[in-house]
Scaffold this motif. Structure first.
Motif, PDB file in Angstrom:
ATOM      1  N   ASP A 271     -99.362 -12.122 -98.524  1.00  0.00           N
ATOM      2  CA  ASP A 271     -99.725 -12.927 -97.353  1.00  0.00           C
ATOM      3  C   ASP A 271    -100.328 -14.280 -97.730  1.00  0.00           C
ATOM      4  O   ASP A 271    -101.260 -14.765 -97.076  1.00  0.00           O
ATOM      5  CB  ASP A 271    -100.684 -12.146 -96.445  1.00  0.00           C
ATOM      6  CG  ASP A 271    -100.062 -10.856 -95.947  1.00  0.00           C
ATOM      7  OD1 ASP A 271     -98.903 -10.897 -95.502  1.00  0.00           O
ATOM      8  OD2 ASP A 271    -100.720  -9.801 -96.011  1.00  0.00           O
TER       9      ASP A 271
ATOM     10  N   ARG B 160     -93.335 -16.489 -98.742  1.00  0.00           N
ATOM     11  CA  ARG B 160     -94.463 -15.588 -98.549  1.00  0.00           C
ATOM     12  C   ARG B 160     -94.008 -14.169 -98.871  1.00  0.00           C
ATOM     13  O   ARG B 160     -92.838 -13.822 -98.721  1.00  0.00           O
ATOM     14  CB  ARG B 160     -94.966 -15.690 -97.103  1.00  0.00           C
ATOM     15  CG  ARG B 160     -96.072 -14.726 -96.719  1.00  0.00           C
ATOM     16  CD  ARG B 160     -96.545 -14.979 -95.297  1.00  0.00           C
ATOM     17  NE  ARG B 160     -97.456 -16.126 -95.260  1.00  0.00           N
ATOM     18  CZ  ARG B 160     -98.723 -16.041 -94.877  1.00  0.00           C
ATOM     19  NH1 ARG B 160     -99.246 -14.892 -94.507  1.00  0.00           N
ATOM     20  NH2 ARG B 160     -99.498 -17.107 -94.854  1.00  0.00           N
TER      21      ARG B 160
ATOM     22  N   PRO C 156     -94.977 -10.890 -97.335  1.00  0.00           N
ATOM     23  CA  PRO C 156     -95.772 -10.294 -96.254  1.00  0.00           C
ATOM     24  C   PRO C 156     -96.030  -8.807 -96.492  1.00  0.00           C
ATOM     25  O   PRO C 156     -95.178  -8.092 -97.020  1.00  0.00           O
ATOM     26  CB  PRO C 156     -94.894 -10.508 -95.021  1.00  0.00           C
ATOM     27  CG  PRO C 156     -93.503 -10.565 -95.562  1.00  0.00           C
ATOM     28  CD  PRO C 156     -93.596 -11.168 -96.929  1.00  0.00           C
ATOM     29  N   THR C 157     -97.206  -8.357 -96.126  1.00  0.00           N
ATOM     30  CA  THR C 157     -97.488  -6.926 -96.158  1.00  0.00           C
ATOM     31  C   THR C 157     -96.817  -6.245 -94.965  1.00  0.00           C
ATOM     32  O   THR C 157     -96.463  -6.890 -93.985  1.00  0.00           O
ATOM     33  CB  THR C 157     -99.003  -6.653 -96.098  1.00  0.00           C
ATOM     34  OG1 THR C 157     -99.557  -7.371 -94.981  1.00  0.00           O
ATOM     35  CG2 THR C 157     -99.698  -7.101 -97.357  1.00  0.00           C
TER      36      THR C 157
END
Length: 400
Positions: free
Chosen positions: A126, A157, A159-160
């Motif tokens: 993130d 990015r 991202p989680t």
């Protein structure tokens, strides 16, 4: 920088240095510019410069744009003189872009990366990531040239996964670094109608070594701006301090009266992966310098016996949430002074003589020293003592 009107000027200069140095290539370039501004002459390893250096001279050279050696010659210098060396490293854990990096999955355009060094990889999730590195191009005259690359806007990015799809994430965060740690660059549909890039710029690009970096800049923080919030502090802090000390000393009025050893700084690459490379601490950089300054066997032996090396890296200040990670009597504090590390298993290069010398030097300048030893149930990371030819070496000294 007017955001910090009462902050130390050196801290502000470090922010500028680290923000401009997302890769070792950039760090070496910025260090070179600082030294040239201070009157240092750049040498090429391929040249026979040892025949032309002069007492009172200021010199530096780089290798592969990723390591740097700078040194000053005292007025009374002669072959056989020792070297006083401060050695640091300019690499940090990061994500390296693979040579064949284009990946697609479920409509997303992704970038294949390889982990480098001992990173805390979940801290890369993130984040607003971009690209920096070095590219080799072919110029119009047919010659090849290396140029630095740094994209100043967020491009990708990692991202989680949304908490709705992983309710146990706060109790057990785990991810596969190959399949679940792949940056997202864009949407595949944006590439469907894109015209193939046959531009001259694309045709002239022959090789590229790039990494990802966090675009959030380093800054001062804390209630009184007493902290530096920054990436790559290990070990751009020590590298910055070494370059600044060398540049300021060589620009001072007292420089012409300096006696004794050749002053030297060494900014190495690849410490994060063992230092075994042509630009790492276990390379020929320091041995080659000593040998070129003192080329005969007798002079070389004299120079080695008169030399001293400080391995300057970062130390771990005590963490208020994890105090048990430090040995009870060895808990370095922020702004508590220079940290000297010792280890009975010789994971650090400090010994009684070298530690005594460094303590004396610090105390002469009104500084303070903190002792550090690792707990018996923890591992002591080794920073190579630069093998080398130094008769006395100090493990790690962390600038306060």
């Amino acid at each position: 920088m007017m955001l910090y009107p009462n902050s130390p000027e050196a801290a502000l200069r470090f922010l500028k240095f680290v923000n401009a140095s997302p890769t070792p290539f950039h760090a070496v370039e910025n260090a070179s510019l600082r030294l040239e501004k201070a009157g240092f002459q750049k040498l090429q390893e391929i040249d026979r410069w040892e025949e032309s250096i002069q007492p009172g001279g200021k010199y530096f050279f780089t290798r592969n744009q990723a390591a740097l050696i700078a040194f000053t010659i005292p007025a009374q210098w002669q072959q056989g003189s020792g070297l006083s060396i401060v050695a640091t490293h300019v690499d940090s854990p990061n994500l390296k872009i693979r040579p064949i990096s284009k990946r697609t999955e479920s409509g997303y355009l992704q970038v294949g990366v390889e982990t480098y060094g001992g990173g805390i990889w979940h801290s890369w999730l993130d984040r607003d990531l971009s690209i920096a590195g070095r590219v080799v191009i072919k110029e119009e005259n047919g010659r090849y040239k290396s140029k630095l690359l740094k994209v100043d806007r967020p491009l990708m990015r990692i991202p989680t996964l949304a908490i709705h799809l992983d309710r146990d994430v706060n109790n057990n965060l785990k991810f596969n670094q190959e399949t679940e740690f792949v940056p997202i660059l864009g949407l595949v549909e944006s590439q469907l109608n894109a015209k193939k890039d046959d531009s001259e710029a694309e045709k002239s690009r022959f090789d590229q070594k790039s990494s990802l970096y966090d675009t959030q800049p380093a800054t001062l923080g804390g209630i009184n701006n007493e902290f530096i919030f920054s990436p790559r502090m290990d070990n751009l802090v020590s590298s910055f301090c070494a370059v600044e000390a060398m540049a300021e000393t060589a620009s001072s009025q007292a420089f012409s009266t300096l006696e004794g050893n050749v002053n030297c700084i060494a900014l190495f690459n690849h410490e994060e992966i063992g230092s075994v490379s042509t630009s790492g601490a276990e390379s020929s950089l320091i041995p080659s310098l000593i040998n070129r300054l003192s080329p005969t066997p007798a002079a070389l032996a004299q120079s080695v016996s008169r030399s001293f090396l400080i391995s300057a890296d970062m130390g771990h200040a005590i963490h208020p949430n994890y105090t048990s990670k430090h040995e009870d009597n060895h808990q370095p504090k922020l702004n508590g002074g220079v940290v000297v590390k010792t280890n009975a298993k010789q994971r650090y290069a400090s010994d009684a003589i070298s530690t005594f010398i460094v303590k004396q030097l610090i105390e002469r300048k009104g500084g303070r020293v903190q002792e550090y030893e690792v707990r018996n149930d923890m591992y002591a990371q080794r920073f190579p003592p630069f093998v080398l030819y130094s008769s006395q070496t100090l493990g790690r000294a962390d600038p306060p």
